[in-house]
Every structure is written in C-alpha cells, then in structure tokens.
Design a protein around this motif. Structure first.
Motif, short mmCIF file in Angstrom:
data_model
loop_
_atom_site.label_atom_id
_atom_site.label_comp_id
_atom_site.label_asym_id
_atom_site.label_seq_id
_atom_site.Cartn_x
_atom_site.Cartn_y
_atom_site.Cartn_z
N UNK A 41 54.58 -33.00 -28.96
CA UNK A 41 53.75 -33.18 -30.15
C UNK A 41 52.44 -33.92 -29.82
N UNK A 42 52.57 -35.06 -29.14
CA UNK A 42 51.37 -35.89 -28.91
C UNK A 42 50.33 -35.12 -28.10
N UNK A 43 50.79 -34.34 -27.11
CA UNK A 43 49.86 -33.55 -26.28
C UNK A 43 49.12 -32.53 -27.15
N UNK A 76 59.84 -26.95 -31.35
CA UNK A 76 60.43 -28.17 -31.93
C UNK A 76 59.87 -29.36 -31.19
N UNK A 77 59.84 -30.48 -31.87
CA UNK A 77 59.36 -31.70 -31.23
C UNK A 77 59.67 -32.91 -32.08
N UNK A 78 59.13 -34.03 -31.64
CA UNK A 78 59.29 -35.27 -32.41
C UNK A 78 57.91 -35.74 -32.79
N UNK A 79 57.74 -36.10 -34.06
CA UNK A 79 56.42 -36.57 -34.47
C UNK A 79 56.21 -38.01 -34.00
N UNK A 80 55.07 -38.62 -34.38
CA UNK A 80 54.77 -39.95 -33.83
C UNK A 80 55.71 -41.03 -34.37
N UNK A 81 56.50 -40.70 -35.39
CA UNK A 81 57.51 -41.67 -35.86
C UNK A 81 58.90 -41.36 -35.32
N UNK A 82 58.96 -40.42 -34.38
CA UNK A 82 60.24 -40.09 -33.75
C UNK A 82 61.11 -39.15 -34.56
N UNK A 83 60.55 -38.57 -35.64
CA UNK A 83 61.35 -37.63 -36.45
C UNK A 83 61.32 -36.24 -35.83
N UNK A 84 62.47 -35.57 -35.86
CA UNK A 84 62.53 -34.21 -35.33
C UNK A 84 61.78 -33.28 -36.29
N UNK A 85 60.85 -32.50 -35.77
CA UNK A 85 60.12 -31.57 -36.64
C UNK A 85 60.08 -30.18 -35.99
N UNK A 86 59.79 -29.19 -36.83
CA UNK A 86 59.63 -27.82 -36.37
C UNK A 86 58.16 -27.43 -36.50
N UNK A 107 56.56 -26.01 -38.83
CA UNK A 107 55.92 -26.36 -40.10
C UNK A 107 55.47 -27.82 -40.10
N UNK A 108 56.26 -28.69 -39.46
CA UNK A 108 55.87 -30.10 -39.37
C UNK A 108 54.61 -30.26 -38.53
N UNK A 109 54.54 -29.51 -37.44
CA UNK A 109 53.34 -29.55 -36.59
C UNK A 109 52.12 -29.06 -37.39
N UNK A 110 52.31 -27.98 -38.12
CA UNK A 110 51.20 -27.43 -38.91
C UNK A 110 50.74 -28.46 -39.95
N UNK A 137 63.24 -22.46 -43.66
CA UNK A 137 62.81 -22.66 -45.05
C UNK A 137 61.48 -23.41 -45.07
N UNK A 138 61.38 -24.39 -44.16
CA UNK A 138 60.17 -25.22 -44.12
C UNK A 138 58.93 -24.39 -43.80
N UNK A 139 59.07 -23.43 -42.90
CA UNK A 139 57.92 -22.61 -42.52
C UNK A 139 57.49 -21.72 -43.69
N UNK A 140 58.47 -21.16 -44.37
CA UNK A 140 58.14 -20.33 -45.54
C UNK A 140 57.44 -21.19 -46.59
N UNK A 141 58.00 -22.37 -46.86
CA UNK A 141 57.42 -23.26 -47.88
C UNK A 141 56.01 -23.67 -47.50
N UNK A 142 55.78 -23.88 -46.19
CA UNK A 142 54.45 -24.32 -45.73
C UNK A 142 53.37 -23.33 -46.19
N UNK A 143 53.71 -22.04 -46.23
CA UNK A 143 52.72 -21.05 -46.64
C UNK A 143 52.28 -21.22 -48.09
N UNK A 144 53.16 -21.81 -48.89
CA UNK A 144 52.79 -22.04 -50.29
C UNK A 144 52.11 -23.38 -50.49
N UNK A 145 52.26 -24.28 -49.53
CA UNK A 145 51.83 -25.67 -49.76
C UNK A 145 50.58 -26.09 -49.00
#
Ligand code: 5AD
Ligand code: SF4
Length: 444
Positions: A179-181, A208-218, A220-223, A247-255
């Motif tokens: 993520x950080x890279x 998949x990765x971990x954000x800067x708070x150490x949470x697992x994200x996919x 959609x989280x990166x986007x 589900x998160x990726x689909x939702x991201x398109x609406x949000x």
C-alpha cells in the motif's frame, strides 16, 4: 559476440497488454537514468528493447521477425534486448535461434537491465529470467514526469490457471505491491502531471494490502485512499476477474465520484461447459448477475470484456451461447480472439481442437455483434455533455484528443492544454471514437 561501444540512444517497443506498456516506460526510465537518450522518431537506435507478449502465438512469432528486420541505416545491427513474457517463456530458445540478441530479460527482472547492458557492451550475452517479486519495483528510479493518464501496476501474476493461458507461467503467482509504495508512487505521478491513474494487474481486483493503520483492505480500499489525492481527478482499474469481485468494489462504483464508470470484466465464453473446461470458476449466469449488481450501483457504467472463440470442444451451440451473452450485456467495447494453443497449457493438448476456418467464421460473427453494440453505445451517448480529459494533440492543427468517463476517445477543436478536463458535448459518433464540441473549461 564482439564488444561494442556503449549505446547512446535506445528505443523500447512494447507489445501486448497495458502492463507491458507500464514495464516499457519503466525500462525507458532506467536507460535514461544511465544517460542513454530516446531515439528520435524515424532515427536509428543503438539499443532496441523488444518488450514482448506471449499470450497468443502470433504475438510470440512476431518477435523473431522483428529481430530479423532490425537494422540500422548503415546495415549494422543495434544491440537487441528481448524483454517481457516471450523472454520469460522462451529465453533459451531465443538465445539459440537469434544470435543477434544479446540480452534476454524476464518481466520480473528488468531492473537488472543496466548490468546486463554492461555485459553486452563487453561482448557477453546475458539472460535473466529470475522471478523475485516486488524487487524490480523497489529498484526502479523515481518518475519525474507523467502523462495526464498514467498507469500504475499494483498487482502482478495470476493463480487462476485458466486452461488456455500462459500468464501464470510467465508472470508467476499473484502478488500485491505494498500500500505505502503505491500511495507514494501515485503521489509522484500526480506531482509529475497525471490527472488520471489506471491501476493495473493481471487480476487487479485480487489486490490486497494493509492501509497505514494496519487494516486489511482490498482494491476498493486502495481506490478510496487514492481518491483523497486532491489533484487526482480520475481512477480506473484493469483487468478484473469475476471471482475476485467484492461487495466493496461494486459499492465503490456508486460512492466514489473519481472512480470512472467503466468496468473491464472478461468472460471468455457464454457457454457453461466451455467455461468449465476453461477453469474459469464462474458460469454465464453468475457473470450476468455480477454485471447487474455493478449496474445497480452505477447505472451508466460502460462494460467491456474479453472473448475467446474456438476453445477446444466449442460447438456451434456453445458459440451461440456466447452470442446470447453478448446480446444480454450490450458491451460498450470488447476484445475478442481466436483460441491459440500455448505450449505447456492444459488446453493445448485437449481433444477436439476447432478447425481454423470455423474459428475465423465465429470470430467474424462475434466481432460483428460486438461492433454493432459499440456503435449503439456511442450513438446512445450523442448529445451528452461530459468531462473529457485531454491526453494529446490530434493530427489536424487545433485538434485535441481526450477520453470521456466511459473511455470513449473524443476529438474536438480547442486551445486548452493537455492535462485539462473540459466539458464537451458528444456531437458525432463513429465506431471507434466520438467528435465533440467544447462547452466550457471545467474542473481544472
Ligand atoms: N488464446 C486466445 N486468447 C487468449 N487470451 C489469453 N490466452 C489466450 C489464448 N491462449 C485472451 C483472453 C484474455 C486476454 C488477455 O487474452 O481473452 O482475457
Ligand atoms: Fe490468464 Fe485466466 Fe489468469 Fe486471466 S485469469 S491471466 S486469463 S489464467
């Protein structure tokens, strides 16, 4: 091989997918960092890098004819490096078959190109097809300038092993860049002028990765994180696999407004038995239901896909199921290919290989249906006014070329700068592009 003077100019020729385009740009930067200049259009290069594609036989064979043809104006051969997936899959064969090649470098090893070049200048031939993941990204120089629409490889490789495909063998297992890279590289791209970033991966939505708070994200989280970069206006991603849609990726398109209304989701075939034989892990109906969910989240989403005709055992009824799926979806654009047996893949030795003339005929019918839908999509856009990101100058003076949110190429006359986003009315529809009229200078 004899020692040669160090090259002063280079040319990188990339074939195949967008990941190769990204890799090609990075190799160009490595060479430029060494003080080697890009050869001007139409001029000889002292060093030519052929960044190759192995996905279909035609693409792979082209490498050998290119090597044979490469010659400077004085008749001598430039230094030749073969990079990319043909290098990975056929490195030894290239060295044996093409004595003019002095470097063979796989897609995971190209950060070592400068060392190999030193060897080549000293008269040694060198091959590097190791597959250390991530290392090449760390070893590459920082990027100074970026085009308005830039690529960012976030994921590489594939574990899906579709039975026709060489990618799991040439690009290796799925890996996600940290993520950080990616945030750091995206910031540099934006600082260098990028307004749009297309996230790339053979299975980009498997990221998949971990954000800067150490949470697992996919993905959609990166986007979501990238959308916070103030000067970044647009985000796209390609290529996705139905199995990794969340589900998160689909939702991201609406949000997320910055996420463009476009989805490239290959299906390959509309026939369930063929999808099974391809080891695609989805059936036609499951694919259609996924698309419905994307459409519910973002009703104007433009859909794109990949198709293969003539997979071993494909009957007329199987092929007709593909045509039915195409009718059901209404793609804005799509890519279609004749099945090409790739050495080492399970499908290459399957019974019931389809005759070439049947493949030709099916490809024509499929492409006619896809073209019809592409034209219909462009015609349905007529009269809309939408933001267009200006990517480059057109052929005629005063003409500019950019992209609509739905990835249509749009031509128009204007004196705005490259990299600006302007409101353009889509006024004429061609099969592959639209002509527009500028309404106003928008978000920049
Ligand atoms: N023959 C024909 N097309 C292929 N593709 C991948 N492997 C093959 C093959 N052996 C196509 C698929 C894939 C796209 C990148 O290339 O449609 O999605
Ligand atoms: Fe090849 Fe299938 Fe992986 Fe795509 S998902 S790269 S077609 S093996």
């Amino acid at each position: 091989m004899r020692a040669t003077p160090p090259p002063k100019t280079y040319r990188v020729k990339s074939f195949g997918c967008q990941m190769n385009v990204y890799d090609g740009e990075r190799m160009a930067e490595l060479l430029a960092d060494r003080g080697i200049a890009p050869a001007a259009e139409g001029e000889d290069a002292d060093l030519v890098v052929l960044n190759t594609c192995h996905i279909r036989e035609k693409a792979a064979e082209k490498v050998y004819s290119d090597i044979g043809r490469l010659r400077k104006a004085d008749g001598s051969k430039p230094l030749i490096a073969v990079a990319g997936c043909v290098a990975q899959a056929e490195g030894e064969e290239i060295m044996a078959r093409a004595p003019a090649v002095s470097m063979v470098v796989g897609p995971q090893a190209y950060h070592r190109l400068p060392e190999m070049l030193d060897k080549a200048v000293a008269g040694e031939r060198a091959t590097d097809t190791d597959m250390p993941p991530i290392a090449k990204f760390d070893a590459l120089p920082a990027r100074r300038r970026a085009p308005p629409s830039a690529f960012l490889t976030v994921q590489e490789g594939c574990d899906k092993f579709c039975t026709y495909c060489v990618v799991p063998y040439t690009r290796g297992a799925e890996i996600s860049r940290p993520f950080a890279d990616l945030i750091a590289e995206a910031e540099r791209l934006v600082a260098g002028g990028a307004r749009e970033i297309t996230l790339l991966g053979q299975n980009v939505n498997a990221w998949t990765g971990e954000d800067d708070k150490g949470r697992a994200i996919g993905l959609d989280g990166l986007i979501r994180e990238l959308a916070r970069l103030p000067d970044l206006a647009r985000i796209r991603y390609t290529t996705s696999h139905p199995m990794d849609v969340t589900d998160g990726l689909i939702a991201a398109h609406g949000e997320i407004d910055k996420l463009m209304p476009f989805l490239h989701l290959p299906v390959q075939s509309g026939s369930d038995p063929i999808l099974k034989a391809m080891n695609r892990s989805h059936d036609a109906d499951g694919y259609l239901r996924l698309l419905e969910r994307f459409r519910a989240a973002r009703p104007d989403i433009a859909l794109s896909g990949d198709f293969i005709v003539g997979f071993p055992g494909e009957s007329e009824a199987d092929f007709e199921a593909t045509l039915q799926l195409v009718d059901a979806v209404g793609y804005a654009q799509a890519f279609s290919f004749k099945y090409s047996p790739r050495p080492g893949t399970p499908a290459a030795t399957m019974a019931d290989q389809v005759a070439p003339e049947i493949m030709d005929e099916r490809l024509q019918r499929l492409q006619a249906a896809l073209n019809r839908d592409q034209i219909a999509f462009n015609q349905a856009s007529l009269g809309k006014t939408c933001p267009v990101l200006v990517e480059r100058k057109g052929k005629k003076p005063g003409q500019l070329l950019g992209k609509s949110p739905w990835l249509q190429s749009v031509w128009f006359d204007s004196d705005v700068s490259i990299g600006e986003i302007v409101e353009v009315e889509l006024a004429e529809a061609g099969p592959n592009s639209m002509a527009g009229r500028v309404r106003a200078s928008a978000t920049t």
